[in-house]
Write a protein that holds these residues in place. Structure first.
Motif, PDB file in Angstrom:
ATOM      1  N   HIS A   1     -25.957  19.651  -3.529  1.00 43.50           N
ATOM      2  CA  HIS A   1     -27.034  19.502  -4.314  1.00 43.50           C
ATOM      3  C   HIS A   1     -28.753  19.877  -4.010  1.00 43.50           C
ATOM      4  O   HIS A   1     -29.670  20.109  -4.525  1.00 43.50           O
ATOM      5  CB  HIS A   1     -26.412  18.075  -5.719  1.00 43.50           C
ATOM      6  N   MET A   2     -28.439  18.099  -3.705  1.00 40.58           N
ATOM      7  CA  MET A   2     -30.482  18.188  -2.509  1.00 40.58           C
ATOM      8  C   MET A   2     -30.326  19.713  -1.616  1.00 40.58           C
ATOM      9  O   MET A   2     -31.398  19.841  -1.656  1.00 40.58           O
ATOM     10  CB  MET A   2     -29.588  16.872  -1.299  1.00 40.58           C
ATOM     11  N   TYR A   3     -29.134  19.814  -1.352  1.00 38.93           N
ATOM     12  CA  TYR A   3     -29.667  21.053  -0.061  1.00 38.93           C
ATOM     13  C   TYR A   3     -30.251  22.428  -0.864  1.00 38.93           C
ATOM     14  O   TYR A   3     -31.095  22.956  -0.605  1.00 38.93           O
ATOM     15  CB  TYR A   3     -28.303  21.802   0.800  1.00 38.93           C
ATOM     16  N   ASN A   4     -29.208  22.645  -1.571  1.00 37.14           N
ATOM     17  CA  ASN A   4     -29.466  23.861  -2.664  1.00 37.14           C
ATOM     18  C   ASN A   4     -30.439  23.994  -3.564  1.00 37.14           C
ATOM     19  O   ASN A   4     -31.668  24.424  -3.879  1.00 37.14           O
ATOM     20  CB  ASN A   4     -28.483  23.599  -4.441  1.00 37.14           C
ATOM     21  N   ALA A   5     -31.179  22.028  -3.551  1.00 33.69           N
ATOM     22  CA  ALA A   5     -32.629  22.138  -3.906  1.00 33.69           C
ATOM     23  C   ALA A   5     -34.148  22.300  -3.096  1.00 33.69           C
ATOM     24  O   ALA A   5     -34.949  21.862  -3.337  1.00 33.69           O
ATOM     25  CB  ALA A   5     -32.756  20.263  -4.776  1.00 33.69           C
ATOM     26  N   LEU A   6     -33.667  22.791  -1.823  1.00 33.98           N
ATOM     27  CA  LEU A   6     -35.142  22.892  -1.301  1.00 33.98           C
ATOM     28  C   LEU A   6     -35.128  24.793  -0.812  1.00 33.98           C
ATOM     29  O   LEU A   6     -34.405  25.226  -1.334  1.00 33.98           O
ATOM     30  CB  LEU A   6     -34.470  22.434   0.428  1.00 33.98           C
ATOM     31  N   LYS A   7     -36.910  24.289  -0.543  1.00 34.41           N
ATOM     32  CA  LYS A   7     -37.401  25.567  -0.972  1.00 34.41           C
ATOM     33  C   LYS A   7     -36.418  26.238   0.572  1.00 34.41           C
ATOM     34  O   LYS A   7     -36.133  25.507   1.247  1.00 34.41           O
ATOM     35  CB  LYS A   7     -38.671  25.218  -1.140  1.00 34.41           C
ATOM     36  N   VAL A   8     -36.958  27.865   0.912  1.00 30.66           N
ATOM     37  CA  VAL A   8     -36.712  28.563   1.634  1.00 30.66           C
ATOM     38  C   VAL A   8     -37.632  27.695   3.170  1.00 30.66           C
ATOM     39  O   VAL A   8     -38.508  27.359   3.139  1.00 30.66           O
ATOM     40  CB  VAL A   8     -36.893  29.556   1.842  1.00 30.66           C
ATOM     41  N   GLY A   9     -36.898  27.415   4.116  1.00 34.66           N
ATOM     42  CA  GLY A   9     -37.710  26.735   5.048  1.00 34.66           C
ATOM     43  C   GLY A   9     -37.934  25.363   4.831  1.00 34.66           C
ATOM     44  O   GLY A   9     -37.495  24.055   5.888  1.00 34.66           O
ATOM     45  N   GLY A  10     -36.819  24.778   3.640  1.00 34.99           N
ATOM     46  CA  GLY A  10     -38.012  23.169   3.556  1.00 34.99           C
ATOM     47  C   GLY A  10     -36.401  22.268   4.599  1.00 34.99           C
ATOM     48  O   GLY A  10     -35.361  22.978   5.086  1.00 34.99           O
ATOM     49  N   VAL A  11     -36.701  21.197   4.425  1.00 31.70           N
ATOM     50  CA  VAL A  11     -36.716  20.188   5.263  1.00 31.70           C
ATOM     51  C   VAL A  11     -35.673  19.159   4.458  1.00 31.70           C
ATOM     52  O   VAL A  11     -36.769  18.436   3.840  1.00 31.70           O
ATOM     53  CB  VAL A  11     -37.279  19.333   6.300  1.00 31.70           C
ATOM     54  N   LEU A  12     -34.118  18.457   4.569  1.00 30.54           N
ATOM     55  CA  LEU A  12     -33.129  17.746   3.943  1.00 30.54           C
ATOM     56  C   LEU A  12     -33.039  16.643   4.886  1.00 30.54           C
ATOM     57  O   LEU A  12     -32.716  17.393   6.325  1.00 30.54           O
ATOM     58  CB  LEU A  12     -31.696  17.728   3.779  1.00 30.54           C
ATOM     59  N   LEU A  13     -33.945  15.479   4.592  1.00 30.25           N
ATOM     60  CA  LEU A  13     -33.737  14.444   5.872  1.00 30.25           C
ATOM     61  C   LEU A  13     -32.823  12.479   4.899  1.00 30.25           C
ATOM     62  O   LEU A  13     -33.519  12.657   4.118  1.00 30.25           O
ATOM     63  CB  LEU A  13     -35.388  13.572   5.641  1.00 30.25           C
ATOM     64  N   CYS A  14     -31.437  12.733   5.651  1.00 26.73           N
ATOM     65  CA  CYS A  14     -30.590  11.605   5.331  1.00 26.73           C
ATOM     66  C   CYS A  14     -30.640  10.436   6.618  1.00 26.73           C
ATOM     67  O   CYS A  14     -30.346  11.142   7.582  1.00 26.73           O
ATOM     68  CB  CYS A  14     -29.810  12.486   4.978  1.00 26.73           C
ATOM     69  N   THR A  15     -30.841   9.622   6.011  1.00 24.96           N
ATOM     70  CA  THR A  15     -30.387   8.613   6.909  1.00 24.96           C
ATOM     71  C   THR A  15     -28.874   7.906   6.572  1.00 24.96           C
ATOM     72  O   THR A  15     -28.695   7.247   5.457  1.00 24.96           O
ATOM     73  CB  THR A  15     -31.156   7.309   7.345  1.00 24.96           C
ATOM     74  N   PHE A  16     -27.962   7.051   7.043  1.00 22.68           N
ATOM     75  CA  PHE A  16     -26.555   6.690   6.881  1.00 22.68           C
ATOM     76  C   PHE A  16     -26.172   5.967   7.322  1.00 22.68           C
ATOM     77  O   PHE A  16     -26.399   6.055   8.440  1.00 22.68           O
ATOM     78  CB  PHE A  16     -25.610   7.231   5.869  1.00 22.68           C
ATOM     79  N   PRO A  17     -25.390   3.909   7.263  1.00 21.51           N
ATOM     80  CA  PRO A  17     -24.711   3.787   8.942  1.00 21.51           C
ATOM     81  C   PRO A  17     -23.960   4.577   9.162  1.00 21.51           C
ATOM     82  O   PRO A  17     -22.737   5.560   8.314  1.00 21.51           O
ATOM     83  CB  PRO A  17     -24.635   2.186   8.162  1.00 21.51           C
ATOM     84  N   ILE A  18     -23.315   4.770  10.261  1.00 24.51           N
ATOM     85  CA  ILE A  18     -22.486   5.224  11.041  1.00 24.51           C
ATOM     86  C   ILE A  18     -21.658   3.388  11.621  1.00 24.51           C
ATOM     87  O   ILE A  18     -22.157   3.301  11.947  1.00 24.51           O
ATOM     88  CB  ILE A  18     -22.554   6.088  12.662  1.00 24.51           C
ATOM     89  N   LYS A  19     -20.233   3.342  10.856  1.00 23.87           N
ATOM     90  CA  LYS A  19     -19.200   2.740  11.858  1.00 23.87           C
ATOM     91  C   LYS A  19     -19.864   1.137  10.980  1.00 23.87           C
ATOM     92  O   LYS A  19     -19.276   0.556  12.229  1.00 23.87           O
ATOM     93  CB  LYS A  19     -19.121   2.829  12.247  1.00 23.87           C
ATOM     94  N   GLN A  20     -20.323   0.759   9.798  1.00 24.82           N
ATOM     95  CA  GLN A  20     -20.970  -0.279   9.775  1.00 24.82           C
ATOM     96  C   GLN A  20     -20.667  -0.927   8.383  1.00 24.82           C
ATOM     97  O   GLN A  20     -20.450   0.439   7.474  1.00 24.82           O
ATOM     98  CB  GLN A  20     -22.312  -0.073  10.170  1.00 24.82           C
ATOM     99  N   ASN A  21     -20.767  -1.732   8.207  1.00 20.66           N
ATOM    100  CA  ASN A  21     -20.660  -2.419   6.717  1.00 20.66           C
ATOM    101  C   ASN A  21     -19.754  -2.053   6.102  1.00 20.66           C
ATOM    102  O   ASN A  21     -19.168  -1.955   4.778  1.00 20.66           O
ATOM    103  CB  ASN A  21     -22.154  -2.189   6.048  1.00 20.66           C
ATOM    104  N   LEU A  22     -18.947  -1.795   7.381  1.00 15.84           N
ATOM    105  CA  LEU A  22     -17.166  -1.721   6.571  1.00 15.84           C
ATOM    106  C   LEU A  22     -16.780  -2.265   5.381  1.00 15.84           C
ATOM    107  O   LEU A  22     -15.565  -2.028   4.687  1.00 15.84           O
ATOM    108  CB  LEU A  22     -16.338  -1.211   7.660  1.00 15.84           C
ATOM    109  N   ASN A  23     -17.052  -3.084   5.279  1.00 16.78           N
ATOM    110  CA  ASN A  23     -16.418  -4.351   4.233  1.00 16.78           C
ATOM    111  C   ASN A  23     -17.040  -4.447   2.502  1.00 16.78           C
ATOM    112  O   ASN A  23     -16.636  -5.186   2.377  1.00 16.78           O
ATOM    113  CB  ASN A  23     -16.065  -6.064   4.918  1.00 16.78           C
TER     114      ASN A  23
END
Length: 195
Positions: A132-154
């Motif tokens: 849904h976020m990607y589809n809301a980008l204009k042509v040439g737009g940028v999607l920037l996501c941050t999220f933990p990798i293998k962290q906070n498992l509990n």
């Protein structure tokens, strides 16, 4: 009588935000250096310009939106929490904020940049949200996501745990999802950075 209180995600989220806001008020946060993940996102965005439309997904109380406007961008914010949206409107009156759940529906507007920091790990269907976020980008737009990798498992609020390549495996504490698998069928044009 030993009853256990069952809270929805939004109720847990609201409680956590209220606690954090009481510990460190918004005006105090603004005086601190910008967190590295936000600094990294700003370095990967087009140069600040009022014509660059940015949407901050999972905007919370509006901290990053405030910083983006301060830098010269036009910014809107969205969050699943009504309390967070109301507080963001108060904290950042120069911006527009609206409540939505991007795992349920897409966005009507198009944006030059969409940011989403430390949000998708809290969603049971992160791929749908990213689409849904990607589809809301204009042509040439940028999607920037941050999220933990293998962290906070509990952490009970982390419904999905990310790895770079791993396919999902059912775990007692959530699902594992590889970034490549999440992007499959959305776009092949993406980069992965470890920050």
């Amino acid at each position: 009588t030993g009853q256990v209180e069952t809270l929805t995600f939004e109720q847990m989220y609201d409680k956590d935000f209220i606690r954090l806001e009481q510990e460190v008020p918004f005006k105090v946060k603004l005086q601190r250096p910008i967190p590295f993940r936000f600094e990294w996102m700003m370095k990967h965005m087009p140069k600040p310009n009022k014509k660059v439309r940015v949407l901050d997904v999972g905007c919370g109380y509006g901290y990053f939106g405030f910083k983006l406007i301060e830098a010269g961008y036009t910014c809107e914010g969205t969050d699943v929490s009504g309390k967070a949206i109301n507080q963001a409107k108060f904290n950042v009156p120069d911006s527009k904020f609206f409540r939505t759940n991007l795992t349920e529906k897409g966005l009507l507007k198009k944006y030059d940049v969409i940011t989403c920091s430390e949000v998708i790990e809290h969603k049971a269907q992160p791929k749908r949200m990213v689409k849904h976020m990607y589809n809301a980008l204009k042509v040439g737009g940028v999607l920037l996501c941050t999220f933990p990798i293998k962290q906070n498992l509990n952490d009970p609020l982390h419904l999905v745990h990310f790895d770079y390549y791993e396919h999902p495996k059912e775990k007692s504490n959530g699902m594992y999802l590889g970034i490549m698998q999440m992007m499959e069928g959305i776009t092949d044009n993406y980069e992965i950075y470890q920050i």
